[in-house]
Design a protein around this motif. Structure first.
Motif, mmCIF file in Angstrom:
data_model
loop_
_atom_site.group_PDB
_atom_site.id
_atom_site.type_symbol
_atom_site.label_atom_id
_atom_site.label_comp_id
_atom_site.label_asym_id
_atom_site.label_seq_id
_atom_site.Cartn_x
_atom_site.Cartn_y
_atom_site.Cartn_z
ATOM 1 N N HIS A 11 -74.876 -6.976 38.759
ATOM 2 C CA HIS A 11 -75.119 -7.446 40.309
ATOM 3 C C HIS A 11 -74.177 -6.555 41.088
ATOM 4 N N TYR A 12 -74.528 -6.158 42.241
ATOM 5 C CA TYR A 12 -73.762 -5.559 43.185
ATOM 6 C C TYR A 12 -73.310 -6.452 44.127
ATOM 7 N N ARG A 13 -71.998 -6.851 44.225
ATOM 8 C CA ARG A 13 -71.565 -7.789 45.421
ATOM 9 C C ARG A 13 -71.916 -7.061 46.731
ATOM 10 N N THR A 14 -72.656 -7.735 47.844
ATOM 11 C CA THR A 14 -72.457 -7.048 48.925
ATOM 12 C C THR A 14 -72.378 -8.496 50.122
ATOM 13 N N LEU A 15 -72.140 -7.859 51.366
ATOM 14 C CA LEU A 15 -72.056 -8.866 52.187
ATOM 15 C C LEU A 15 -73.026 -9.910 52.296
ATOM 16 N N ASP A 18 -75.600 -11.019 46.354
ATOM 17 C CA ASP A 18 -75.915 -10.034 45.206
ATOM 18 C C ASP A 18 -77.210 -9.404 45.335
ATOM 19 N N VAL A 19 -76.907 -7.989 45.008
ATOM 20 C CA VAL A 19 -78.091 -7.393 44.683
ATOM 21 C C VAL A 19 -78.349 -7.271 43.226
ATOM 22 N N ARG A 20 -79.406 -7.880 42.785
ATOM 23 C CA ARG A 20 -79.719 -8.025 41.271
ATOM 24 C C ARG A 20 -80.364 -6.645 40.654
ATOM 25 N N ALA A 21 -79.541 -5.764 40.538
ATOM 26 C CA ALA A 21 -79.814 -4.349 40.326
ATOM 27 C C ALA A 21 -80.370 -4.267 38.726
ATOM 28 N N LEU A 22 -79.736 -4.877 38.025
ATOM 29 C CA LEU A 22 -80.140 -5.022 36.560
ATOM 30 C C LEU A 22 -80.151 -6.619 36.073
ATOM 31 N N GLY A 39 -88.665 5.337 36.486
ATOM 32 C CA GLY A 39 -88.909 4.220 37.370
ATOM 33 C C GLY A 39 -88.718 4.851 38.685
ATOM 34 N N GLU A 40 -89.321 4.032 39.591
ATOM 35 C CA GLU A 40 -89.201 4.490 41.201
ATOM 36 C C GLU A 40 -87.527 4.401 41.572
ATOM 37 N N SER A 41 -87.276 4.951 42.495
ATOM 38 C CA SER A 41 -86.019 4.856 43.324
ATOM 39 C C SER A 41 -85.696 3.677 43.543
ATOM 40 N N GLY A 42 -84.552 3.082 43.056
ATOM 41 C CA GLY A 42 -83.719 1.906 43.422
ATOM 42 C C GLY A 42 -84.275 0.984 42.282
ATOM 43 N N CYS A 43 -84.915 1.234 41.197
ATOM 44 C CA CYS A 43 -85.298 0.167 40.120
ATOM 45 C C CYS A 43 -83.968 -0.072 39.400
ATOM 46 N N GLY A 44 -82.951 0.685 39.318
ATOM 47 C CA GLY A 44 -81.572 0.196 38.582
ATOM 48 C C GLY A 44 -81.440 1.406 37.508
ATOM 49 N N LYS A 45 -81.937 2.654 37.478
ATOM 50 C CA LYS A 45 -81.753 3.442 36.294
ATOM 51 C C LYS A 45 -80.396 3.845 36.464
ATOM 52 N N SER A 46 -79.661 4.087 37.741
ATOM 53 C CA SER A 46 -78.470 4.698 37.610
ATOM 54 C C SER A 46 -77.461 3.481 37.469
ATOM 55 N N THR A 47 -77.758 2.333 37.803
ATOM 56 C CA THR A 47 -76.943 1.081 37.740
ATOM 57 C C THR A 47 -76.737 0.813 36.009
ATOM 58 N N LEU A 48 -77.751 1.226 35.500
ATOM 59 C CA LEU A 48 -77.774 0.855 33.961
ATOM 60 C C LEU A 48 -76.977 1.726 33.449
ATOM 61 N N MET A 55 -68.263 1.166 35.909
ATOM 62 C CA MET A 55 -68.980 0.219 36.884
ATOM 63 C C MET A 55 -67.919 0.672 38.241
ATOM 64 N N ASP A 56 -68.660 0.819 39.178
ATOM 65 C CA ASP A 56 -67.871 0.801 40.464
ATOM 66 C C ASP A 56 -67.610 -0.535 40.810
ATOM 67 N N GLY A 57 -66.556 -0.324 41.953
ATOM 68 C CA GLY A 57 -65.783 -1.590 42.432
ATOM 69 C C GLY A 57 -66.781 -2.744 42.630
ATOM 70 N N THR A 205 -84.454 10.034 34.663
ATOM 71 C CA THR A 205 -85.147 10.824 35.614
ATOM 72 C C THR A 205 -86.164 10.387 36.414
ATOM 73 N N HIS A 206 -86.826 10.948 37.445
ATOM 74 C CA HIS A 206 -87.931 10.711 38.043
ATOM 75 C C HIS A 206 -89.201 11.302 37.638
ATOM 76 N N ASP A 207 -88.771 12.179 36.694
ATOM 77 C CA ASP A 207 -89.826 13.059 36.205
ATOM 78 C C ASP A 207 -90.517 12.783 34.914
ATOM 79 N N SER A 272 -87.411 -6.831 47.417
ATOM 80 C CA SER A 272 -85.772 -6.570 47.581
ATOM 81 C C SER A 272 -85.125 -7.371 46.421
ATOM 82 N N LEU A 273 -84.240 -6.453 45.922
ATOM 83 C CA LEU A 273 -83.291 -7.012 44.908
ATOM 84 C C LEU A 273 -82.191 -7.992 45.270
ATOM 85 N N LEU A 274 -82.295 -8.588 46.464
ATOM 86 C CA LEU A 274 -81.112 -9.131 47.251
ATOM 87 C C LEU A 274 -81.463 -10.766 46.634
HETATM 88 N N1 LIG Z 1 -73.244 0.249 45.955
HETATM 89 C C1 LIG Z 1 -74.304 -0.596 45.849
HETATM 90 N N2 LIG Z 1 -74.023 -1.554 46.627
HETATM 91 C C2 LIG Z 1 -75.195 -2.410 46.880
HETATM 92 N N3 LIG Z 1 -76.400 -2.131 46.292
HETATM 93 C C3 LIG Z 1 -76.545 -1.067 45.459
HETATM 94 C C4 LIG Z 1 -75.377 -0.201 45.456
HETATM 95 N N4 LIG Z 1 -75.946 0.834 44.623
HETATM 96 C C5 LIG Z 1 -77.120 0.660 44.461
HETATM 97 N N5 LIG Z 1 -77.584 -0.537 45.019
HETATM 98 C C6 LIG Z 1 -78.665 -0.981 44.711
HETATM 99 O O1 LIG Z 1 -79.093 -1.466 43.470
HETATM 100 C C7 LIG Z 1 -80.595 -1.047 43.200
HETATM 101 C C8 LIG Z 1 -80.570 -0.044 41.963
HETATM 102 O O2 LIG Z 1 -79.910 1.232 42.284
HETATM 103 P P1 LIG Z 1 -79.952 2.367 41.365
HETATM 104 O O3 LIG Z 1 -78.935 3.149 41.948
HETATM 105 O O4 LIG Z 1 -79.609 1.935 40.318
HETATM 106 O O5 LIG Z 1 -81.305 2.874 41.480
HETATM 107 P P2 LIG Z 1 -81.911 4.232 40.920
HETATM 108 O O6 LIG Z 1 -83.061 3.670 39.721
HETATM 109 O O7 LIG Z 1 -80.933 4.874 40.025
HETATM 110 O O8 LIG Z 1 -82.659 5.029 41.940
HETATM 111 P P3 LIG Z 1 -82.583 6.574 42.297
HETATM 112 O O9 LIG Z 1 -83.899 7.038 41.390
HETATM 113 O O10 LIG Z 1 -83.088 6.494 43.732
HETATM 114 O O11 LIG Z 1 -81.348 7.066 41.763
HETATM 115 C C9 LIG Z 1 -81.197 -0.641 44.436
HETATM 116 O O12 LIG Z 1 -81.816 -1.581 45.026
HETATM 117 C C10 LIG Z 1 -79.991 -0.202 45.390
HETATM 118 O O13 LIG Z 1 -80.220 -0.632 46.687
#
Ligand SMILES: Nc1ncnc2c1ncn2[C@@H]1O[C@H](COP(=O)(O)OP(=O)(O)OP(=O)(O)O)[C@@H](O)[C@H]1O
Ligand code: SF4
Ligand SMILES: [Mg+2]
Lengths: 313, 331
Positions: A11-15, A18-22, A39-48, A55-57, A205-207, A272-274
């Protein structure tokens, strides 16, 4: 088995909360396997990707485990994770073109990085790997700013894999490139695997079409969860999850990538993943959605190596 | 590379030319008749003697010539290193007057510029990694940079000089002393030097510390720092890179700030009646001594230009990016 991820929750801690990215992702990666992650933008690929190396802060693991070559990765212990970074898990970042310190010559930069990790440069090996991606040895005596973006990226590919990691994470390495360069980079990555520079790889990738060229297996994610995972050919030719099918339909022709056709051709947007709703997360956009979709569909193995999370698959 | 320096030299040359011309013009169109004031000072009553003296001075300074000729001979004299004779300290050559004052100004400006730069950068870099320090350094730094030189000088003179009585507040050395190479005199010099130095040093320090802190934080969030962390590089290495890259813009900053700092030094000298170029300018204005004024201005302009050029060279030597940019421009 090279990598085993089970029920990983990050999860990402936000104000706002929690954003449940994975949100409970499980999959395995075999030795020598290249996994395409789409997967679409924001689905959590980079988070994985980040969860597997650094992991970032704001990221917190709230559950699940990751094991690499049978050893558990301390992904939320920054200090202990350092032993694994670069040596066992490595990364080609999305920002590869600006990933090198502009004021150090490449040779010195590589030497300093390796020394700081207690390794030594083998000049012959370094040059042969550079040759592998088409970089002449003269590049070593240049500053990063004196190289083109593509050259810098290839240099980063060489540096990242210099210690022969078990797992390489390549996050959107082809997004900023033109089509012919994309192919070259994809070929180089395949070469890395075939030469044993890296054991297995996660290619984000997106591709979908490009992934099909290089990946053995494709994993489709949706809103922080796994939607479908199967051998690349199966995903492309016989997808079972409605989301994967829509993704493929939004491509004009499988295997051909038309300029800038991205995975965005599906009406609606992910939840929303919030505070995601209960039940299948694709429900609002799914043409097949029915009564039972109000409950979370479990990931089931429909055929060997073909995992799908959908009640109607 | 050569083209870069040629261009720089041209710019500096032009600046110098304009500065010389402006310097020649300003005192000449300034209110106040220097010859009249000299004659008045000589306390003569007979009109004939006054006229004779006038003629003598006019001839000496070249006022009877047409303006363009004055301008040309001004350049000629300048190139011969001849700034004319001071009116205030007649007949001492302006060159000698300036030469006597320059060591004082250099002794203030050079250490305060270099030390504040070094200490400020070090401090800023250190603050960037310590939260507690950061929370104190930052406000103090902002207050210091925002303080006008004169203000801090007056404050220090009042606090440490008048109230605490720790330091003398005026002059380069005590009136009772004669300049000699004795320890007593050197100590006395140092004692007088401390306050003006401190006020220059402190004001400049804040600016450098803040600049460095911000640059380091920016560098630590840059892509290369992230990449190195992802590969498990120790923060020592990352900080070293960040420091080096952050120092580079500070060098440019030094070139940009130099003029401001020198101006600050001149004002500070006046506050402390320190016998450098700043005090000289004040004296020159008070006595309508425009030869001295011109000479001092030109000397300062030349000094700042030369210092800037040196910083340019240093910058090119230490930053490969400028070199690469130049190679690109030459190709
Ligand atoms: N630093 C952060 N703080 C809060 N939420 C975040 C943060 N980074 C990513 N998120 C949220 O986590 C979710 C997953 O983000 P992630 O970057 O993993 O997506 P992605 O699949 O890599 O998207 P993209 O294809 O655009 O790179 C998104 O809903 C995003 O809004
Ligand atoms: S579970 Fe239901 S809503 Fe979800 S993808 Fe399958 S059919 Fe569609
Ligand atoms: Mg991403």
């Amino acid at each position: 088995m090279s990598l085993q991820v089970s029920d990983l929750r990050v999860h990402y801690r936000t104000l706002k909360g929690d954003v449940r990215a994975l949100d409970g992702v499980s999959f395995d990666l075999a030795d020598g396997e290249i996994l395409g992650l789409v997967g679409e933008s924001g689905c959590g690929k980079s988070t994985l990707g980040k969860a597997l190396i650094r992991m970032d802060g704001r990221m917190r693991r709230t559950g699940g485990t990751v094991a690499l070559d049978g050893e558990e990765l301390p992904i939320d212990d920054d200090r202990r994770m350092n032993d694994f970074r670069f040596r066992r898990v490595s990364l080609i970042p999305q920002y590869a073109m600006s990933a090198l310190n502009p004021t150090r010559k490449i040779r010195r930069l590589v030497a300093e990085l390796l020394r700081s990790r207690g390794a030594a440069v083998d000049p012959a090996e370094l040059e042969s790997r550079m040759a592998h991606v088409g970089l002449p040895p003269a590049v070593l005596d240049r500053y990063p700013i004196e190289l083109s973006g593509g050259m810098r990226q290839r240099m980063v590919m060489v540096i990242s894999t210099l210690l022969d990691p078990s797992l390489l994470i390549a996050d959107e390495v082809t997004s900023a490139l033109d089509v012919s360069t994309q192919k070259a980079v994809a070929r180089a990555l395949l070469g890395f695997r075939d030469s044993g520079y890296v054991k297995s790889m996660i290619f984000i990738t997106h591709d979908l079409a490009l992934t099909h060229h290089i990946a053995d297996t494709i994993m489709v994610m949706y809103a922080g969860r796994l939607a479908e995972k199967a051998p690349a050919d199966v995903i492309v030719k016989a997808p079972r999850h409605p989301y994967t099918r829509l993704l493929l339909d939004s491509l004009p022709e499988v295997g051909v990538r038309y300029a800038d056709r991205r995975l965005d051709g599906i009406a609606g947007s992910p939840p929303s993943l919030l505070d995601p709703p209960a039940g299948c997360r694709f429900r609002d956009r799914c043409p097949l959605a029915g009564e039972e979709c109000g409950e979370d569909p479990p990931v089931t193995e429909l055929a060997p190596d073909h995992h799908v999370a959908c009640w109607k698959a | 590379m050569r083209r870069y320096f040629r261009r720089k030299l041209l710019v500096y040359g032009l600046t110098f030319f304009v500065a010389v011309t402006v310097n020649w013009m300003i005192p000449r169109f300034m209110p106040g008749d220097p010859v009249a004031s000299m004659v008045a000072r000589a306390n003569m009553t007979q009109p004939q003697a006054v006229a004779a003296m006038r003629a003598y001075y006019n001839d000496l300074f070249g006022f009877d010539q047409p303006l363009w000729q004055q301008y040309l001979s001004f350049w000629g004299a300048l190139l011969r290193g001849d700034f004319g004779l001071s009116i205030w300290l007649f007949p001492t050559p302006v060159g000698t007057v300036i030469a006597d004052a320059v060591p004082y100004t250099l002794a203030l400006v050079v250490p305060s510029v270099l030390l504040s730069w070094v200490v400020g950068n070090w401090f800023g870099a250190y603050a960037a990694r310590r939260r507690v320090l950061d929370n104190t350094v930052l406000p103090i730094g902002y207050i210091l940079t925002a303080t006008p030189y004169m203000w801090l000088a007056v404050l220090l003179a009042w606090g440490l000089g008048v109230v605490a009585g720790l330091f003398p507040v005026a002059g380069g050395y005590s009136f009772s002393m004669q300049p000699t190479w004795s320890w007593a005199f050197l100590l006395d010099l140092l004692h007088h030097w401390a306050l003006p130095f401190l006020s220059l040093f402190l004001v400049a320090l804040g600016g450098w510390a803040i600049g460095m802190r911000n640059m380091i934080i920016y560098e630590l969030e840059s892509d290369y720092a992230n990449y190195l962390s992802a590969l498990g590089a120790p923060s020592r290495l990352i900080r070293r890179y960040a420091f080096r890259n952050a120092v580079l813009p500070q060098i440019t900053g030094l070139a940009l700030q130099l003029g401001v700092i020198v101006a600050g030094a001149l004002v500070t000298e006046i506050v402390f009646a320190y016998p450098g170029l700043g005090s000289l300018i004040l004296k020159a204005i008070q006595n309508s001594d425009f030869f001295l004024l011109q000479g001092t201005f030109l000397f300062i302009v030349l000094g700042v230009l030369i210092a800037n050029f040196i910083i340019d060279i240093v910058y090119v030597v230490v930053d490969p990016r400028t070199r690469a940019g130049m190679a690109g421009a030459d190709a």
